[in-house]
Design a protein around this motif. Structure first.
Motif, PDB file in Angstrom:
ATOM      1  N   ILE A   1     -29.562 -22.134  20.297  1.00 25.78           N
ATOM      2  CA  ILE A   1     -30.859 -22.711  19.631  1.00 25.78           C
ATOM      3  C   ILE A   1     -30.752 -24.206  19.591  1.00 25.78           C
TER       4      ILE A   1
ATOM      5  N   VAL B   1     -28.145 -22.033   9.226  1.00 24.42           N
ATOM      6  CA  VAL B   1     -27.044 -21.295   9.992  1.00 24.42           C
ATOM      7  C   VAL B   1     -25.687 -22.390   9.919  1.00 24.42           C
ATOM      8  N   LEU B   2     -26.027 -23.805  10.044  1.00 20.40           N
ATOM      9  CA  LEU B   2     -24.835 -24.625   9.965  1.00 20.40           C
ATOM     10  C   LEU B   2     -23.985 -24.467   8.760  1.00 20.40           C
ATOM     11  N   PHE B   3     -24.959 -24.561   7.518  1.00 23.10           N
ATOM     12  CA  PHE B   3     -24.278 -24.481   6.304  1.00 23.10           C
ATOM     13  C   PHE B   3     -23.567 -22.952   5.831  1.00 23.10           C
ATOM     14  N   PHE B   4     -24.302 -22.280   6.462  1.00 23.25           N
ATOM     15  CA  PHE B   4     -23.599 -20.763   6.296  1.00 23.25           C
ATOM     16  C   PHE B   4     -22.243 -20.601   7.039  1.00 23.25           C
ATOM     17  N   ILE B   5     -22.069 -21.322   8.298  1.00 24.38           N
ATOM     18  CA  ILE B   5     -20.980 -21.054   8.781  1.00 24.38           C
ATOM     19  C   ILE B   5     -19.777 -22.027   8.193  1.00 24.38           C
TER      20      ILE B   5
ATOM     21  N   LEU C   1     -15.981 -31.496  13.450  1.00 29.06           N
ATOM     22  CA  LEU C   1     -17.360 -32.127  12.568  1.00 29.06           C
ATOM     23  C   LEU C   1     -16.790 -33.350  11.957  1.00 29.06           C
TER      24      LEU C   1
ATOM     25  N   PHE D   1     -35.814 -24.804   9.191  1.00 24.94           N
ATOM     26  CA  PHE D   1     -34.991 -24.394   8.366  1.00 24.94           C
ATOM     27  C   PHE D   1     -33.788 -23.440   8.509  1.00 24.94           C
ATOM     28  N   VAL D   2     -34.048 -22.456   9.051  1.00 22.43           N
ATOM     29  CA  VAL D   2     -33.219 -21.331   9.488  1.00 22.43           C
ATOM     30  C   VAL D   2     -32.127 -21.704  10.148  1.00 22.43           C
ATOM     31  N   SER D   3     -32.610 -22.583  11.387  1.00 23.32           N
ATOM     32  CA  SER D   3     -31.707 -23.052  12.161  1.00 23.32           C
ATOM     33  C   SER D   3     -30.562 -23.997  11.561  1.00 23.32           C
ATOM     34  N   VAL D   4     -31.080 -24.681  10.440  1.00 24.47           N
ATOM     35  CA  VAL D   4     -29.887 -25.738   9.889  1.00 24.47           C
ATOM     36  C   VAL D   4     -29.346 -24.937   8.888  1.00 24.47           C
TER      37      VAL D   4
ATOM     38  N   LEU E   1     -24.893 -31.261  15.062  1.00 21.84           N
ATOM     39  CA  LEU E   1     -23.501 -30.898  14.771  1.00 21.84           C
ATOM     40  C   LEU E   1     -23.318 -29.417  14.802  1.00 21.84           C
ATOM     41  N   LEU E   2     -24.512 -28.649  14.704  1.00 22.82           N
ATOM     42  CA  LEU E   2     -24.413 -27.255  15.204  1.00 22.82           C
ATOM     43  C   LEU E   2     -24.186 -27.037  16.400  1.00 22.82           C
TER      44      LEU E   2
ATOM     45  N   ILE F   1     -28.537 -30.286  13.394  1.00 23.58           N
ATOM     46  CA  ILE F   1     -28.760 -29.667  14.754  1.00 23.58           C
ATOM     47  C   ILE F   1     -27.844 -30.027  15.633  1.00 23.58           C
TER      48      ILE F   1
ATOM     49  N   LEU G   1     -17.011 -15.785  13.514  1.00 23.74           N
ATOM     50  CA  LEU G   1     -17.992 -15.259  12.477  1.00 23.74           C
ATOM     51  C   LEU G   1     -18.526 -14.044  13.092  1.00 23.74           C
TER      52      LEU G   1
ATOM     53  N   TYR H   1     -19.045 -20.081   4.838  1.00 28.22           N
ATOM     54  CA  TYR H   1     -17.957 -19.018   5.059  1.00 28.22           C
ATOM     55  C   TYR H   1     -16.663 -19.196   5.371  1.00 28.22           C
ATOM     56  N   LEU H   2     -16.664 -20.379   6.184  1.00 25.80           N
ATOM     57  CA  LEU H   2     -15.206 -20.585   6.671  1.00 25.80           C
ATOM     58  C   LEU H   2     -14.631 -21.187   5.547  1.00 25.80           C
TER      59      LEU H   2
END
Lengths: 286, 284
Positions: A148, B30-34, B265, B25-28, A88-89, A86, A100, B37-38
């Motif tokens: 978030i 998102v990071l993997f989705f980003i 990152l 888990f949804v919040s986390v 990192l997010l 989180i 995106l 996708y990139l």
């Protein structure tokens, strides 16, 4: 250090002079016409408020839910790992969210979410009208994703600072785990959680890039969430380099001042609320 | 009757707790989705040219972002040169020398500065640096980013210096070191890891900033020589390319996004491992 802060303040006061011409009208008129030298900030203020409201509407339940999970339920190792992701997010640059937003969220809005909401609820003013994919709703969703992590991190801290006794007392009285969390721990941490929401709101108000890319950039006040709009930060980003004439430029700077003061207030408030909660925790625990 | 109620309460408890898990888990995810996708979109359009060539005119395929990468590097370097010493020395002052009232005022100012929207910092830099020189320049961009680095560096330097145990301080003093010598040779080295982490995190934060660069460094289609010219940077390039109507530019925006995200990152993860490996500050 003090000088930097003072300078920011001083400069703002000096450079915001359209106040003299428009006075309070600046905030309540909605004409934005650089050619006629007419500037009213209402559409931008409206847009900023609507997008932030949408963002908080989505982000607050999700963020607090996740924070409760991390603080109350998950074992420390899982909790720390997730918190790492989180964090990192929170570090992902805002242009990336914008990127995106433009290529993923906008098409999804246009083809999936808009028809799904427009058909059954189309008679409500907020879901009325055609959708171009860009607009308040899209910007709100992107903003929600961006804030978030802040809500989660701060709320988790605050929840963790609630003393153990409170929890154990509730459980000993026979409440279930959820009841002890929801009726004892969360109310105890309420002010701190409010603080995290204010912090998130301040972020959402000042966020520029991602919003500029998906809001649609139209200075209009529309009731529909699917209509394109504009926010304060976005108009500064788009028009600042093109601003011809002092009045135009200074109107934009005054918008910047409004934004600055708003976030200034929210941040101060958030800090006080968080401080109050953590102190309460250490007093009760000590 | 009461049995049924108990079952209901237990059901509610489990259900709501499961929901909070879903939220996390949804919040986390998102990071993997980003990231995914990139990687998917940027990975296919990234190649050697991207790093070595200049942007081509509209309509011609190929070309890269060499100038933006160099420009970002230049501005970040200059910004750190400006932001890090001020933040660091300010932090030393707060932790070691200042009185209580002064310290809390400065701390509060730094926190507020940290919360100022980046676009407002951009306006500030514009009116202070761009207007007098009548020129968009790398200096102006670096000034804006440097201002954003100051509060982060300052606050964390202070935190880490304060967590150095008293014994070390008193030990050095007892050996006859002057106050300055104590700070320079004992306390700062002891808090070294923590301060490095803070600087890296500050760098990562400003590396992705776009808004303050729009009207300070501005952007440039060509190589910019020297420091006083408009300079292209990766984040601004991503922005202009993403809102442009050309497919080829979109692909390059993805590639640039991937490079930028990877950079940010990696710096972040690096900073966190520096901090977690070994203890940042020796415990007494």
């Amino acid at each position: 250090m003090l000088i930097t802060a003072a300078l920011v303040w001083e400069l703002w006061v000096n450079s915001a002079l359209p106040r003299q011409k428009f006075g309070f009208h600046f905030f309540v008129t909605s004409v934005w016409d650089p050619i006629m030298d007419q500037f009213g900030a209402l559409p931008f203020i409206y847009g900023t408020m609507v997008t932030s409201a949408v963002a908080l509407f989505i982000a607050v339940p999700l963020g607090i839910g996740a924070a409760i999970f991390l603080a109350e339920l998950a074992p420390p190792r899982i909790s720390d790992t997730l918190q790492f992701f989180i964090d990192l997010l929170a570090a992902v640059p805002s242009v990336i969210y914008g990127l995106l937003g433009v290529f993923v969220v906008v098409p999804v809005m246009r083809t999936v979410i808009y028809p799904a909401l427009n058909k059954p609820f189309g008679y409500l003013p907020i879901f009325k009208g055609p959708s171009y994919g860009v607009g308040f709703m899209t910007a709100g969703i992107v903003l929600a994703i961006m804030v978030i992590p802040y809500i989660i991190s701060v709320s988790r801290e605050v929840l963790l600072s609630v003393p153990r006794d409170q929890r154990e007392a509730a459980l000993a009285l026979g409440s279930t785990r959820w009841e002890s969390t929801w009726k004892v721990v969360v109310p105890f941490a309420k002010t701190g959680i409010m603080g995290s929401i204010f912090l998130a709101l301040a972020r959402a108000l000042g966020e520029t890039m991602a919003v500029t890319m998906v809001i649609g950039n139209t200075p209009k006040i529309a009731a529909s969430l699917f209509a394109p709009g504009y926010t304060i930060a976005a108009v500064i980003a788009n028009e600042f380099t093109e601003a011809t004439g002092d009045l135009y430029l200074q109107s934009l700077i005054e918008l910047g001042l409004v934004l600055f003061l708003l976030t200034f207030l929210l941040n101060g408030l958030a800090r006080v609320l968080i401080l109050v909660t953590t102190q309460k925790g250490s007093e009760a625990g000590g | 009757m009461s049995n049924g109620r108990l079952r209901w309460r237990k059901f509610v408890s489990n259900f709501m707790l499961a929901m909070t898990g879903v939220c996390a888990f949804v919040s986390v995810l998102v990071l993997f989705f980003i990231l995914g996708y990139l990687l998917f979109n940027g990975g296919t359009s990234i190649n050697w040219d991207f790093f070595t060539k200049l942007p081509k005119p509209v309509g011609e395929a190929g070309g890269g972002m060499a100038n933006a990468i160099v420009g970002s590097g230049k501005i970040l370097l200059l910004a750190s040169l400006m932001g890090v010493p001020i933040g660091f020395l300010g932090g030393v002052y707060l932790a070691e020398f200042s009185g209580k009232g002064m310290a809390s005022v400065v701390r509060y100012a730094a926190d507020l500065l940290n919360g100022v929207p980046s676009i407002v910092i951009g306006i500030f830099a514009y009116s202070l640096v761009v207007l007098p020189f009548k020129h968009f320049s790398a200096y102006a961009g670096a000034f804006a980013l440097g201002m954003m680095m100051i509060p982060i560096t300052l606050r964390s330097t202070e935190e880490f210096l304060k967590s150095v145990p008293r014994m070390l301080r008193e030990g050095a003093m007892a050996l006859g070191a002057s106050r300055w010598k104590t700070i320079a040779t004992v306390i700062v080295p002891a808090a070294y890891r923590g301060i490095m982490t803070a600087i890296l995190l500050a760098l990562a934060r400003v590396a992705g900033e776009t808004a303050p660069l729009l009207f300070t460094a501005f952007g440039n289609r060509f190589e910019s020589h020297g420091w006083s010219q408009p300079t292209a940077t990766l984040p601004v390039m991503i922005y202009t390319y993403a809102v442009s109507p050309y497919d080829d530019w979109h692909r390059q925006a993805w590639a640039a996004g991937l490079v930028l995200l990877a950079l940010v990152l990696i710096i972040n993860i690096l900073a966190r491992t520096i901090l977690s490996r070994g203890i940042a500050v020796p415990r007494s």
